[in-house]
Design an enzyme around this catalytic site. Structure first.
Site, PDB file in Angstrom:
ATOM      1  N   GLY A 288      78.983  26.526  58.928  1.00  0.00           N
ATOM      2  CA  GLY A 288      79.866  25.489  58.364  1.00  0.00           C
ATOM      3  C   GLY A 288      81.079  25.481  59.308  1.00  0.00           C
TER       4      GLY A 288
ATOM      5  CG  ASP B 152      70.548  21.937  54.937  1.00  0.00           C
ATOM      6  OD1 ASP B 152      71.214  22.689  54.598  1.00  0.00           O
ATOM      7  OD2 ASP B 152      70.256  20.860  54.446  1.00  0.00           O
TER       8      ASP B 152
ATOM      9  CE1 TYR C 175      83.873  26.423  46.239  1.00  0.00           C
ATOM     10  CE2 TYR C 175      85.536  27.070  45.008  1.00  0.00           C
ATOM     11  CZ  TYR C 175      85.209  26.979  46.195  1.00  0.00           C
ATOM     12  OH  TYR C 175      85.770  27.068  47.397  1.00  0.00           O
TER      13      TYR C 175
HETATM   14  N1  LIG Z   1      89.600  24.352  51.604  1.00  0.00           N
HETATM   15  C1  LIG Z   1      90.303  25.299  50.783  1.00  0.00           C
HETATM   16  O1  LIG Z   1      91.273  25.470  50.160  1.00  0.00           O
HETATM   17  C2  LIG Z   1      89.390  26.490  50.491  1.00  0.00           C
HETATM   18  C3  LIG Z   1      89.936  27.706  49.631  1.00  0.00           C
HETATM   19  C4  LIG Z   1      89.219  28.744  49.316  1.00  0.00           C
HETATM   20  C5  LIG Z   1      87.964  28.981  49.987  1.00  0.00           C
HETATM   21  N2  LIG Z   1      87.259  27.672  50.966  1.00  0.00           N
HETATM   22  C6  LIG Z   1      86.066  28.057  51.157  1.00  0.00           C
HETATM   23  O2  LIG Z   1      86.074  27.979  52.816  1.00  0.00           O
HETATM   24  C7  LIG Z   1      84.932  27.527  53.173  1.00  0.00           C
HETATM   25  C8  LIG Z   1      85.228  26.231  54.143  1.00  0.00           C
HETATM   26  O3  LIG Z   1      85.899  25.280  53.554  1.00  0.00           O
HETATM   27  P1  LIG Z   1      86.629  24.116  54.112  1.00  0.00           P
HETATM   28  O4  LIG Z   1      87.633  23.770  53.351  1.00  0.00           O
HETATM   29  O5  LIG Z   1      86.729  24.297  55.565  1.00  0.00           O
HETATM   30  O6  LIG Z   1      85.635  23.005  53.988  1.00  0.00           O
HETATM   31  P2  LIG Z   1      84.905  21.362  54.750  1.00  0.00           P
HETATM   32  O7  LIG Z   1      84.402  20.818  53.932  1.00  0.00           O
HETATM   33  O8  LIG Z   1      86.207  21.145  55.744  1.00  0.00           O
HETATM   34  O9  LIG Z   1      83.920  22.215  55.860  1.00  0.00           O
HETATM   35  C9  LIG Z   1      82.607  23.039  55.426  1.00  0.00           C
HETATM   36  C10 LIG Z   1      81.797  22.875  56.467  1.00  0.00           C
HETATM   37  O10 LIG Z   1      80.412  23.041  56.001  1.00  0.00           O
HETATM   38  C11 LIG Z   1      79.291  22.096  56.438  1.00  0.00           C
HETATM   39  N3  LIG Z   1      78.257  22.295  55.575  1.00  0.00           N
HETATM   40  C12 LIG Z   1      78.521  21.839  54.246  1.00  0.00           C
HETATM   41  N4  LIG Z   1      77.209  22.046  53.801  1.00  0.00           N
HETATM   42  C13 LIG Z   1      76.310  22.745  54.617  1.00  0.00           C
HETATM   43  C14 LIG Z   1      75.018  23.138  54.904  1.00  0.00           C
HETATM   44  N5  LIG Z   1      74.169  22.586  53.895  1.00  0.00           N
HETATM   45  N6  LIG Z   1      74.425  23.642  55.910  1.00  0.00           N
HETATM   46  C15 LIG Z   1      75.342  23.811  56.736  1.00  0.00           C
HETATM   47  N7  LIG Z   1      76.728  23.615  57.056  1.00  0.00           N
HETATM   48  C16 LIG Z   1      77.195  22.811  55.742  1.00  0.00           C
HETATM   49  C17 LIG Z   1      80.186  20.888  56.613  1.00  0.00           C
HETATM   50  O11 LIG Z   1      79.381  20.095  57.274  1.00  0.00           O
HETATM   51  C18 LIG Z   1      81.528  21.234  56.974  1.00  0.00           C
HETATM   52  O12 LIG Z   1      81.494  21.294  58.488  1.00  0.00           O
HETATM   53  C19 LIG Z   1      83.932  27.094  51.920  1.00  0.00           C
HETATM   54  O13 LIG Z   1      83.156  28.226  51.577  1.00  0.00           O
HETATM   55  C20 LIG Z   1      85.119  27.016  51.067  1.00  0.00           C
HETATM   56  O14 LIG Z   1      84.464  27.266  49.748  1.00  0.00           O
HETATM   57  C21 LIG Z   1      87.962  26.625  51.073  1.00  0.00           C
END
Ligand SMILES: NC(=O)c1ccc[n+]([C@@H]2O[C@H](COP(=O)([O-])OP(=O)(O)OC[C@H]3O[C@@H](n4cnc5c(N)ncnc54)[C@H](O)[C@@H]3O)[C@@H](O)[C@H]2O)c1
Length: 268
Positions: free
Chosen positions: A11, A58, A151
């Site tokens: 990701g 993926d 989630y």
């Molecule tokens: N944003 C927040 O405030 C927050 C807080 C706590 C935890 N998180 C966790 O941090 C992680 C990243 O979050 P983010 O905010 O950077 O999200 P984001 O949506 O900006 O980035 C997520 C990335 O994962 C990729 N992705 C999605 N589905 C996929 C798949 N099936 N296979 C491969 N890649 C895939 C997307 O293309 C994207 O590049 C996640 O696990 C999220 O749950 C986020």
């Protein structure tokens, strides 16, 4: 901290994954960036430099996961660390959530963590030099919001799974830890502000709910991930570290008045 180590980050075409990849790269690692969005992730890898490789993947697809491990070993010989960061989220009332929506979220946020970690750990066992896995959970592994049942279940599940693998593979020198971030400065934060009728009031509201009064930068989580991936954290396994600016430590955001009567007094 990470010289001569090869780290896979899922990701990582943007958001938190990109921030983690940046810090791992800065700390000297070879970094393999894997994302659904191949074009974008290759651009991020190209910006990092010659020790970075972008791979279309993926994480729901078993063949993609095997190829990711194969390509990593082919290019860099070993895998020393994995960051399971790819994740999706949605908010929908519990009573209306469908089986398809549940399965989609669980397949990315929990199932993929199990099977990619399994493949990578098998490779680490073959290499006989241990390794470190960092799983990105969330403050939702402790406290929840209405409408985020799948989630919440996935992020609590990631913590339980990490502890289980940590205990089982400790004798192989493999460590598994979780990071539970608070609100991050990624796309979701920009979307929250864009959807608010008053962006400034929205920022003020969220800051009041975070003791350090700001959202967290992806690279700040990257610093913690790099530490957990490095040999400096050799005694830490099975942990879930909250990197949330104090969010989960706070009962309520603020008192509307000063509690003058709450003085320490002996009972009469
Ligand atoms: N944003 C927040 O405030 C927050 C807080 C706590 C935890 N998180 C966790 O941090 C992680 C990243 O979050 P983010 O905010 O950077 O999200 P984001 O949506 O900006 O980035 C997520 C990335 O994962 C990729 N992705 C999605 N589905 C996929 C798949 N099936 N296979 C491969 N890649 C895939 C997307 O293309 C994207 O590049 C996640 O696990 C999220 O749950 C986020």
């Amino acid at each position: 901290m990470l010289a001569n180590k090869t780290i896979v980050v899922t990701g990582s075409a943007g958001g938190l994954g990109e921030g983690i990849a940046q810090i791992c790269y800065r700390e000297g690692a070879n970094v393999v960036l894997a994302d659904l969005h191949g074009e974008r992730v290759r651009q991020v890898a190209a910006r990092l430099g010659v020790r970075a490789l972008g791979v279309t993947c993926d994480v729901r697809n078993a063949e993609h996961l095997s190829k990711l491990v194969e390509q990593t070993v082919k290019r860099f010989k070993t895998i020393d660390g994995l960051v399971n960061n790819a994740g999706i989220n949605f908010v929908k009332p519990f009573l209306e959530t469908t089986a398809e929506e549940w399965e989609l979220l669980i397949s990315v946020d929990l199932r993929a963590v199990f099977f990619l970690t399994q493949l990578v750990c098998r490779q680490m066992v073959r290499q006989s030099k241990g390794g470190s896995v960092v799983n990105i959970s969330s403050v939702h592994s402790q406290s929840v919001l209405p409408g985020s049942g799948p989630y919440d279940a996935a992020k609590w599940g990631v913590v339980g799974l990490s502890k289980s693998i940590a205990v089982e593979l400790a004798n192989e020198g493999i460590r598994v830890n979780c990071i539970s971030p608070g609100l991050l400065n990624t796309q979701i934060w920009r979307d929250i502000q864009a959807a608010a009728p008053d962006a400034a009031a929205c920022v003020e509201y969220w800051n009041a709910n975070i003791p350090i009064a700001r959202v967290i930068e992806p690279t700040e989580i990257g610093e913690l991930a790099a530490f957990l991936l490095s040999d400096r954290s050799a005694c830490i396994t099975g942990a879930n570290i909250f990197a949330d600016g104090g969010m989960t430590s706070q009962l309520i955001s603020r008192e509307p008045y000063v509690s003058k009567n709450l003085k320490p007094e002996l009972g009469s």
